[in-house]
Every structure is written in structure tokens, then in C-alpha cells.
Design a protein around this motif. Structure first.
Motif, PDB file in Angstrom:
ATOM      1  N   LYS A 159      24.161  55.651  25.443  1.00 25.71           N
ATOM      2  CA  LYS A 159      24.504  56.981  24.939  1.00 25.71           C
ATOM      3  C   LYS A 159      23.312  57.924  25.041  1.00 25.71           C
ATOM      4  CE  LYS A 159      27.258  58.843  21.414  1.00 25.71           C
ATOM      5  NZ  LYS A 159      27.893  58.667  20.133  1.00 25.71           N
ATOM      6  N   VAL A 160      22.136  57.464  24.626  1.00 21.85           N
ATOM      7  CA  VAL A 160      20.933  58.304  24.673  1.00 21.85           C
ATOM      8  C   VAL A 160      20.611  58.677  26.117  1.00 21.85           C
ATOM      9  CG1 VAL A 160      18.434  58.344  24.263  1.00 21.85           C
ATOM     10  CG2 VAL A 160      19.985  57.493  22.480  1.00 21.85           C
ATOM     11  N   GLU A 161      20.667  57.712  27.019  1.00 22.17           N
ATOM     12  CA  GLU A 161      20.368  57.989  28.426  1.00 22.17           C
ATOM     13  C   GLU A 161      21.383  58.965  29.022  1.00 22.17           C
ATOM     14  OE1 GLU A 161      20.167  54.071  30.140  1.00 22.17           O
ATOM     15  OE2 GLU A 161      18.180  53.700  29.262  1.00 22.17           O
ATOM     16  N   TYR A 162      22.658  58.803  28.678  1.00 19.63           N
ATOM     17  CA  TYR A 162      23.702  59.698  29.171  1.00 19.63           C
ATOM     18  C   TYR A 162      23.454  61.129  28.693  1.00 19.63           C
ATOM     19  CZ  TYR A 162      28.238  62.027  29.438  1.00 19.63           C
ATOM     20  OH  TYR A 162      29.238  62.926  29.677  1.00 19.63           O
ATOM     21  N   LEU A 163      23.207  61.294  27.395  1.00 24.80           N
ATOM     22  CA  LEU A 163      22.986  62.634  26.841  1.00 24.80           C
ATOM     23  C   LEU A 163      21.758  63.295  27.465  1.00 24.80           C
ATOM     24  CD1 LEU A 163      23.807  61.950  23.071  1.00 24.80           C
ATOM     25  CD2 LEU A 163      25.212  63.226  24.708  1.00 24.80           C
ATOM     26  N   LYS A 164      20.680  62.524  27.577  1.00 26.20           N
ATOM     27  CA  LYS A 164      19.465  63.081  28.177  1.00 26.20           C
ATOM     28  C   LYS A 164      19.708  63.494  29.629  1.00 26.20           C
ATOM     29  CE  LYS A 164      15.937  61.006  25.259  1.00 26.20           C
ATOM     30  NZ  LYS A 164      14.785  60.082  25.176  1.00 26.20           N
ATOM     31  N   ALA A 165      20.424  62.669  30.378  1.00 29.77           N
ATOM     32  CA  ALA A 165      20.706  62.977  31.785  1.00 29.77           C
ATOM     33  C   ALA A 165      21.548  64.244  31.921  1.00 29.77           C
ATOM     34  CB  ALA A 165      21.412  61.800  32.451  1.00 29.77           C
ATOM     35  N   LYS A 166      22.424  64.496  30.946  1.00 30.06           N
ATOM     36  CA  LYS A 166      23.286  65.679  30.964  1.00 30.06           C
ATOM     37  C   LYS A 166      22.605  66.902  30.355  1.00 30.06           C
ATOM     38  CE  LYS A 166      27.262  64.089  32.536  1.00 30.06           C
ATOM     39  NZ  LYS A 166      27.951  64.649  33.668  1.00 30.06           N
ATOM     40  N   GLY A 167      21.386  66.721  29.810  1.00 31.18           N
ATOM     41  CA  GLY A 167      20.687  67.830  29.181  1.00 31.18           C
ATOM     42  C   GLY A 167      21.265  68.209  27.827  1.00 31.18           C
ATOM     43  N   ILE A 168      21.960  67.268  27.193  1.00 32.17           N
ATOM     44  CA  ILE A 168      22.563  67.507  25.888  1.00 32.17           C
ATOM     45  C   ILE A 168      21.603  66.993  24.824  1.00 32.17           C
ATOM     46  CG2 ILE A 168      24.525  66.938  24.381  1.00 32.17           C
ATOM     47  CD1 ILE A 168      26.154  66.459  27.003  1.00 32.17           C
ATOM     48  N   PRO A 169      21.342  67.793  23.781  1.00 26.40           N
ATOM     49  CA  PRO A 169      20.418  67.328  22.743  1.00 26.40           C
ATOM     50  C   PRO A 169      20.954  66.065  22.062  1.00 26.40           C
ATOM     51  CG  PRO A 169      21.092  69.627  22.360  1.00 26.40           C
ATOM     52  CD  PRO A 169      21.876  69.122  23.513  1.00 26.40           C
ATOM     53  N   VAL A 170      20.047  65.129  21.808  1.00 25.19           N
ATOM     54  CA  VAL A 170      20.408  63.885  21.131  1.00 25.19           C
ATOM     55  C   VAL A 170      20.268  64.104  19.625  1.00 25.19           C
ATOM     56  CG1 VAL A 170      19.903  61.419  20.905  1.00 25.19           C
ATOM     57  CG2 VAL A 170      19.586  62.563  23.116  1.00 25.19           C
ATOM     58  N   HIS A 171      21.285  63.719  18.891  1.00 29.17           N
ATOM     59  CA  HIS A 171      21.285  63.887  17.434  1.00 29.17           C
ATOM     60  C   HIS A 171      20.119  63.106  16.822  1.00 29.17           C
ATOM     61  CE1 HIS A 171      22.638  63.732  13.266  1.00 29.17           C
ATOM     62  NE2 HIS A 171      23.435  64.741  13.568  1.00 29.17           N
ATOM     63  N   PRO A 172      19.446  63.679  15.814  1.00 28.79           N
ATOM     64  CA  PRO A 172      18.311  62.995  15.188  1.00 28.79           C
ATOM     65  C   PRO A 172      18.671  61.594  14.655  1.00 28.79           C
ATOM     66  CG  PRO A 172      18.463  65.255  14.387  1.00 28.79           C
ATOM     67  CD  PRO A 172      19.656  65.017  15.254  1.00 28.79           C
ATOM     68  N   LYS A 173      19.875  61.417  14.135  1.00 26.11           N
ATOM     69  CA  LYS A 173      20.265  60.096  13.632  1.00 26.11           C
ATOM     70  C   LYS A 173      20.400  59.095  14.777  1.00 26.11           C
ATOM     71  CE  LYS A 173      22.576  61.579   9.406  1.00 26.11           C
ATOM     72  NZ  LYS A 173      23.840  61.666   8.668  1.00 26.11           N
ATOM     73  N   THR A 174      20.885  59.545  15.929  1.00 32.34           N
ATOM     74  CA  THR A 174      20.989  58.658  17.091  1.00 32.34           C
ATOM     75  C   THR A 174      19.599  58.259  17.563  1.00 32.34           C
ATOM     76  OG1 THR A 174      23.049  59.749  17.740  1.00 32.34           O
ATOM     77  CG2 THR A 174      21.951  58.394  19.413  1.00 32.34           C
ATOM     78  N   LEU A 175      18.673  59.210  17.613  1.00 31.75           N
ATOM     79  CA  LEU A 175      17.303  58.895  18.005  1.00 31.75           C
ATOM     80  C   LEU A 175      16.662  57.918  17.029  1.00 31.75           C
ATOM     81  CD1 LEU A 175      15.914  62.327  19.240  1.00 31.75           C
ATOM     82  CD2 LEU A 175      16.365  60.269  20.607  1.00 31.75           C
ATOM     83  N   GLU A 176      16.953  58.093  15.746  1.00 35.35           N
ATOM     84  CA  GLU A 176      16.413  57.187  14.728  1.00 35.35           C
ATOM     85  C   GLU A 176      16.917  55.762  14.958  1.00 35.35           C
ATOM     86  OE1 GLU A 176      17.318  56.801  10.064  1.00 35.35           O
ATOM     87  OE2 GLU A 176      16.617  58.794  10.675  1.00 35.35           O
ATOM     88  N   VAL A 177      18.211  55.614  15.199  1.00 38.58           N
ATOM     89  CA  VAL A 177      18.789  54.297  15.459  1.00 38.58           C
ATOM     90  C   VAL A 177      18.217  53.732  16.757  1.00 38.58           C
ATOM     91  CG1 VAL A 177      20.931  53.076  16.040  1.00 38.58           C
ATOM     92  CG2 VAL A 177      20.911  54.722  14.174  1.00 38.58           C
ATOM     93  N   TYR A 178      18.127  54.546  17.788  1.00 36.41           N
ATOM     94  CA  TYR A 178      17.593  54.150  19.094  1.00 36.41           C
ATOM     95  C   TYR A 178      16.172  53.589  18.950  1.00 36.41           C
ATOM     96  CZ  TYR A 178      15.954  54.791  23.927  1.00 36.41           C
ATOM     97  OH  TYR A 178      15.417  54.606  25.176  1.00 36.41           O
ATOM     98  N   GLN A 179      15.349  54.312  18.213  1.00 39.61           N
ATOM     99  CA  GLN A 179      13.963  53.877  18.029  1.00 39.61           C
ATOM    100  C   GLN A 179      13.883  52.603  17.185  1.00 39.61           C
ATOM    101  OE1 GLN A 179      12.451  57.587  16.570  1.00 39.61           O
ATOM    102  NE2 GLN A 179      12.131  58.402  18.642  1.00 39.61           N
ATOM    103  N   ARG A 180      14.766  52.486  16.227  1.00 37.75           N
ATOM    104  CA  ARG A 180      14.772  51.303  15.359  1.00 37.75           C
ATOM    105  C   ARG A 180      15.182  50.050  16.139  1.00 37.75           C
ATOM    106  NH1 ARG A 180      17.733  50.317   9.596  1.00 37.75           N
ATOM    107  NH2 ARG A 180      16.682  48.349   9.235  1.00 37.75           N
ATOM    108  N   LEU A 181      16.094  50.225  17.075  1.00 38.76           N
ATOM    109  CA  LEU A 181      16.560  49.083  17.859  1.00 38.76           C
ATOM    110  C   LEU A 181      15.547  48.680  18.918  1.00 38.76           C
ATOM    111  CD1 LEU A 181      20.300  50.112  18.310  1.00 38.76           C
ATOM    112  CD2 LEU A 181      19.428  48.212  16.959  1.00 38.76           C
TER     113      LEU A 181
END
Length: 181
Positions: A159-181
């Protein structure tokens, strides 16, 4: 869930709020979430309930999403559809659902959940990999093989890679989960 609320009555409430295509997606997600949960030693009925309710607010008008779930950050202000998980949680609460794990899963299916919430992980993976989407079959297979944490990790990364590739801002909660994982 409160003893006075039945899955059948909740199904009818959700079905009345969504388009037929969304209802079909919801049914596939609920069934898949149950299977994933059961294959990972979790409560299949809680996962089914979370799946049934996860997109209850997805087809609501923007004004209703904003009323149910006021934006908490610039990403939500710019993309009100991102509020549909929190709005669905509000609907579920209004309909008598009281289980905190289920409610957190419903809200978190958009941005991700704490990995401690197995039901939330099962729902997140089911939502991104249900067969009707035609993508992420390998993530679904991992989860159904009992590797839920790894499937969840891959789903969030995807999800994070898809959003970044599309230039869509990643929600702070998604980034938090991404970094935690």
C-alpha cells in the motif's frame, strides 16, 4: 457485540447503505477475513463481523463522512474518502457493536492496525487481497497458510509503495504502522 444485535440485522443495515458491487466486495472480505482468522488461531466470527462492517460508510456522501468522522490531519482533509473506516466504526457503535477489537479493526482497515490486533490484520489483508480485486493473491495465500504477520507486513508495504508511486500522500497512521513493521 451486544447481545441484542444480530449479524443478520447488521447485514441489512450495511446492505441498505452501499451499492450492489460494494455489497459483493463486503461479503467476499467478510468470508475471507473469517478464513484468515481461523487459519491463524483467531476468532473467525469477530473477523467476519469486522469484515461485514468495514465498508459500511464507503458509499456515503462526503458531507456525511465528514459529519461522522471529522478530519484529524491534512491527508484526511484533502481526501475525505479516507475517513470511511472511522465513519464505519461510528456506524457500528451506533448499531450496538461494543467489541473494541472489532471496532479497531473496522477503523484500521484503511490505515492499518497495531500488529497486536490479529482481527484487524486479518481484515486488512482480506480487504486488499479478496479475489474480486484480482491482485495480491500471494498475500492472501500467505495469510491462509497461517503466516498472517508476514502477509500483513507485505500488504502494508504494498500500500505504501503504491501510494508513493502514484504521488498520493501516505496517511500518518499508515506510515506509523509501516515503520513499526
Amino acid at each position: 457485540m451486544s447481545g441484542t444485535v444480530s449479524t443478520a440485522s447488521l447485514s441489512e443495515k450495511v446492505r441498505a447503505l452501499v451499492r450492489p458491487e460494494r455489497w459483493a466486495h463486503i461479503q467476499r472480505v467478510a468470508e475471507l477475513a473469517r478464513s484468515i482468522a481461523e487459519q491463524n488461531g483467531l476468532d473467525g466470527e469477530k473477523a467476519y463481523l469486522a469484515g461485514l462492517l468495514h465498508d459500511a460508510a464507503r458509499d456515503l456522501p462526503e458531507a456525511e463522512l465528514l459529519r461522522l468522522a471529522p478530519p484529524e490531519n491534512p491527508v484526511e482533509e484533502a481526501h475525505p474518502l479516507a475517513l470511511h473506516g472511522r465513519a464505519a466504526r461510528r456506524l457500528a457503535e451506533a448499531w450496538g457493536v461494543e467489541d473494541g477489537v472489532v471496532l479497531e479493526a473496522i477503523e484500521g482497515h484503511v490505515f492499518g492496525v497495531d500488529p497486536e490486533n490479529g482481527i484487524g490484520m486479518a481484515l486488512y489483508v482480506a480487504d486488499v487481497s479478496e479475489p474480486g480485486r484480482g491482485v495480491n493473491g500471494e498475500i492472501r495465500a500467505l495469510a491462509l497458510e497461517g503466516n498472517l504477520l508476514e502477509a500483513y507486513r507485505r500488504a502494508v508495504r504494498s500500500k505504501v509503495e503504491y501510494l508513493k508511486a502514484k504521488g498520493i500522500p501516505v496517511h500518518p497512521k499508515t506510515l506509523e504502522v509501516y515503520q513499526r513493521l
